[in-house]
Design a protein around this motif. Sequence first.
Motif, PDB file in Angstrom:
ATOM      1  N   LYS A  13       0.834  -1.210   0.000  1.00 34.94           N
ATOM      2  CA  LYS A  13       0.000   0.000   0.000  1.00 34.94           C
ATOM      3  C   LYS A  13       0.862   1.250   0.000  1.00 34.94           C
ATOM      4  O   LYS A  13       0.538   2.240  -0.658  1.00 34.94           O
ATOM      5  CB  LYS A  13      -0.932   0.000   1.197  1.00 34.94           C
ATOM      6  N   LEU A  14       1.982   1.220   0.737  1.00 39.48           N
ATOM      7  CA  LEU A  14       2.891   2.371   0.729  1.00 39.48           C
ATOM      8  C   LEU A  14       3.505   2.574  -0.655  1.00 39.48           C
ATOM      9  O   LEU A  14       3.621   3.707  -1.126  1.00 39.48           O
ATOM     10  CB  LEU A  14       4.001   2.184   1.762  1.00 39.48           C
ATOM     11  N   ILE A  15       3.888   1.471  -1.301  1.00 41.43           N
ATOM     12  CA  ILE A  15       4.468   1.573  -2.637  1.00 41.43           C
ATOM     13  C   ILE A  15       3.435   2.122  -3.615  1.00 41.43           C
ATOM     14  O   ILE A  15       3.751   2.961  -4.468  1.00 41.43           O
ATOM     15  CB  ILE A  15       5.009   0.205  -3.089  1.00 41.43           C
ATOM     16  N   SER A  16       2.201   1.675  -3.496  1.00 41.01           N
ATOM     17  CA  SER A  16       1.136   2.171  -4.373  1.00 41.01           C
ATOM     18  C   SER A  16       0.869   3.651  -4.147  1.00 41.01           C
ATOM     19  O   SER A  16       0.635   4.402  -5.097  1.00 41.01           O
ATOM     20  CB  SER A  16      -0.140   1.382  -4.139  1.00 41.01           C
ATOM     21  N   LEU A  17       0.889   4.088  -2.904  1.00 43.13           N
ATOM     22  CA  LEU A  17       0.708   5.518  -2.630  1.00 43.13           C
ATOM     23  C   LEU A  17       1.870   6.337  -3.178  1.00 43.13           C
ATOM     24  O   LEU A  17       1.683   7.477  -3.603  1.00 43.13           O
ATOM     25  CB  LEU A  17       0.575   5.754  -1.127  1.00 43.13           C
ATOM     26  N   ALA A  65       2.286  -1.679 -10.317  1.00 44.09           N
ATOM     27  CA  ALA A  65       0.987  -2.253  -9.970  1.00 44.09           C
ATOM     28  C   ALA A  65       1.052  -3.781  -9.952  1.00 44.09           C
ATOM     29  O   ALA A  65       0.549  -4.432  -9.029  1.00 44.09           O
ATOM     30  CB  ALA A  65      -0.075  -1.774 -10.953  1.00 44.09           C
ATOM     31  N   VAL A  66       1.691  -4.368 -10.947  1.00 41.81           N
ATOM     32  CA  VAL A  66       1.838  -5.824 -10.992  1.00 41.81           C
ATOM     33  C   VAL A  66       2.719  -6.300  -9.844  1.00 41.81           C
ATOM     34  O   VAL A  66       2.421  -7.309  -9.191  1.00 41.81           O
ATOM     35  CB  VAL A  66       2.402  -6.269 -12.360  1.00 41.81           C
ATOM     36  N   PHE A  67       3.800  -5.560  -9.567  1.00 43.71           N
ATOM     37  CA  PHE A  67       4.699  -5.927  -8.468  1.00 43.71           C
ATOM     38  C   PHE A  67       3.967  -5.923  -7.132  1.00 43.71           C
ATOM     39  O   PHE A  67       4.107  -6.858  -6.338  1.00 43.71           O
ATOM     40  CB  PHE A  67       5.890  -4.963  -8.415  1.00 43.71           C
ATOM     41  N   THR A  68       3.168  -4.892  -6.872  1.00 41.82           N
ATOM     42  CA  THR A  68       2.452  -4.836  -5.599  1.00 41.82           C
ATOM     43  C   THR A  68       1.378  -5.914  -5.527  1.00 41.82           C
ATOM     44  O   THR A  68       1.114  -6.449  -4.449  1.00 41.82           O
ATOM     45  CB  THR A  68       1.821  -3.453  -5.361  1.00 41.82           C
ATOM     46  N   PHE A  69       0.771  -6.265  -6.662  1.00 38.84           N
ATOM     47  CA  PHE A  69      -0.208  -7.344  -6.674  1.00 38.84           C
ATOM     48  C   PHE A  69       0.447  -8.674  -6.341  1.00 38.84           C
ATOM     49  O   PHE A  69      -0.060  -9.436  -5.506  1.00 38.84           O
ATOM     50  CB  PHE A  69      -0.900  -7.414  -8.037  1.00 38.84           C
ATOM     51  N   VAL A  70       1.574  -8.960  -6.956  1.00 40.87           N
ATOM     52  CA  VAL A  70       2.303 -10.206  -6.683  1.00 40.87           C
ATOM     53  C   VAL A  70       2.833 -10.195  -5.264  1.00 40.87           C
ATOM     54  O   VAL A  70       2.782 -11.209  -4.553  1.00 40.87           O
ATOM     55  CB  VAL A  70       3.444 -10.404  -7.718  1.00 40.87           C
ATOM     56  N   PHE A  71       3.330  -9.056  -4.803  1.00 42.07           N
ATOM     57  CA  PHE A  71       3.840  -8.923  -3.433  1.00 42.07           C
ATOM     58  C   PHE A  71       2.729  -9.191  -2.424  1.00 42.07           C
ATOM     59  O   PHE A  71       2.965  -9.801  -1.382  1.00 42.07           O
ATOM     60  CB  PHE A  71       4.425  -7.526  -3.232  1.00 42.07           C
ATOM     61  N   LYS A  72       1.533  -8.739  -2.738  1.00 42.15           N
ATOM     62  CA  LYS A  72       0.389  -8.933  -1.839  1.00 42.15           C
ATOM     63  C   LYS A  72      -0.006 -10.407  -1.756  1.00 42.15           C
ATOM     64  O   LYS A  72      -0.449 -10.877  -0.716  1.00 42.15           O
ATOM     65  CB  LYS A  72      -0.788  -8.092  -2.329  1.00 42.15           C
TER      66      LYS A  72
END
Length: 94
Positions: free
Chosen positions: A49-53, A85-92
């Motif tokens: 979430k921090l990376i997305s923000l 976006a893909v990185f944060t999705f996979v990270f999640k």
Amino acid sequence: MIKKDIFIGAFVGLLANTIGLILVATLLGKGDDFVTVIQAAAKEGFLGKLISLGAVLNLIAFFIFIKKRKDYRARGVLLITIFIAVFTFVFKLF
């Protein structure tokens, strides 16, 4: 020339995301340093979430490039934003 502009846009997008992440971590960190905030975010499960923000600053870079008619640079910023976006999705997921 096209590849160079896309690379410049990608670099600007990555730089904007990094600066955005540092700003978000500093503002939401309540006085803690950057590394402590990142470690706490990873431990508590909201690092994605921090990376997305942090990627919000990519919007500014994208619209500046569009306004200046630097379409390939804007494309580079968009590619980095999609990658994040893909990185944060996979990270999640993991």
